[in-house]
Scaffold this motif. Structure first.
Motif, PDB file in Angstrom:
ATOM      1  N   LEU A   6     104.838  36.414  -4.220  1.00 27.45           N
ATOM      2  CA  LEU A   6     105.806  37.403  -3.743  1.00 27.45           C
ATOM      3  C   LEU A   6     105.200  38.797  -3.826  1.00 27.45           C
ATOM      4  N   LYS A   7     105.181  39.500  -2.698  1.00 28.43           N
ATOM      5  CA  LYS A   7     104.609  40.834  -2.649  1.00 28.43           C
ATOM      6  C   LYS A   7     105.660  41.916  -2.450  1.00 28.43           C
ATOM      7  N   ASP A   8     106.786  41.583  -1.825  1.00 30.47           N
ATOM      8  CA  ASP A   8     107.807  42.559  -1.460  1.00 30.47           C
ATOM      9  C   ASP A   8     109.097  42.308  -2.249  1.00 30.47           C
ATOM     10  N   VAL A   9     109.135  42.805  -3.485  1.00 28.98           N
ATOM     11  CA  VAL A   9     110.293  42.585  -4.355  1.00 28.98           C
ATOM     12  C   VAL A   9     111.524  43.272  -3.779  1.00 28.98           C
ATOM     13  N   ASN A  10     111.370  44.503  -3.288  1.00 26.36           N
ATOM     14  CA  ASN A  10     112.517  45.212  -2.712  1.00 26.36           C
ATOM     15  C   ASN A  10     113.062  44.474  -1.496  1.00 26.36           C
ATOM     16  N   GLY A  11     112.180  43.927  -0.682  1.00 28.48           N
ATOM     17  CA  GLY A  11     112.617  43.131   0.464  1.00 28.48           C
ATOM     18  C   GLY A  11     113.387  41.900   0.025  1.00 28.48           C
ATOM     19  N   LEU A  12     112.915  41.262  -1.047  1.00 31.23           N
ATOM     20  CA  LEU A  12     113.622  40.096  -1.580  1.00 31.23           C
ATOM     21  C   LEU A  12     115.026  40.482  -2.023  1.00 31.23           C
ATOM     22  N   PHE A  13     115.155  41.610  -2.719  1.00 37.31           N
ATOM     23  CA  PHE A  13     116.479  42.047  -3.167  1.00 37.31           C
ATOM     24  C   PHE A  13     117.395  42.373  -1.989  1.00 37.31           C
ATOM     25  N   LYS A  14     116.855  42.899  -0.896  1.00 35.68           N
ATOM     26  CA  LYS A  14     117.670  43.161   0.296  1.00 35.68           C
ATOM     27  C   LYS A  14     118.194  41.859   0.878  1.00 35.68           C
ATOM     28  N   VAL A  15     117.345  40.843   0.915  1.00 31.86           N
ATOM     29  CA  VAL A  15     117.778  39.537   1.413  1.00 31.86           C
ATOM     30  C   VAL A  15     118.842  38.951   0.484  1.00 31.86           C
ATOM     31  N   ILE A  16     118.634  39.059  -0.821  1.00 32.53           N
ATOM     32  CA  ILE A  16     119.606  38.542  -1.790  1.00 32.53           C
ATOM     33  C   ILE A  16     120.937  39.259  -1.635  1.00 32.53           C
TER      34      ILE A  16
END
Length: 78
Positions: A6-16
């Motif tokens: 996982l490289k884009d933690v902020n992107g993951l949180f947006k999806v969550i």
């Protein structure tokens, strides 16, 4: 669902945040952390996501459409 590199933690949180159901992070100790909570996201950022790239992460999503959103995010991650 295991997430690797996982490289884009902020992107993951947006999806969550866009998920309709609960999304949990499973810790190495087996604890389940509700990632829909902003407080838990902050704690996860500080403790779990301290590296630039997360080698392995285990998430549980309960809604089929949420699983698909997370899978699409990981597949399209640069």
């Amino acid at each position: 669902m295991k997430i690797m590199n996982l490289k884009d933690v902020n992107g993951l949180f947006k999806v969550i945040d866009a998920c309709s159901g609960t999304v949990e992070l499973i810790s190495k100790e087996g604890d389940r952390l509700n990632l829909k909570s902003k407080l838990t996201q902050y704690v996860a950022l500080v403790n779990v996501f301290s590296d630039d790239i997360i080698n392995e992460l285990e998430l549980v999503a309960y809604e089929a459409e949420d699983i698909q959103k997370l899978a699409n995010f990981m597949y399209n991650q640069k």
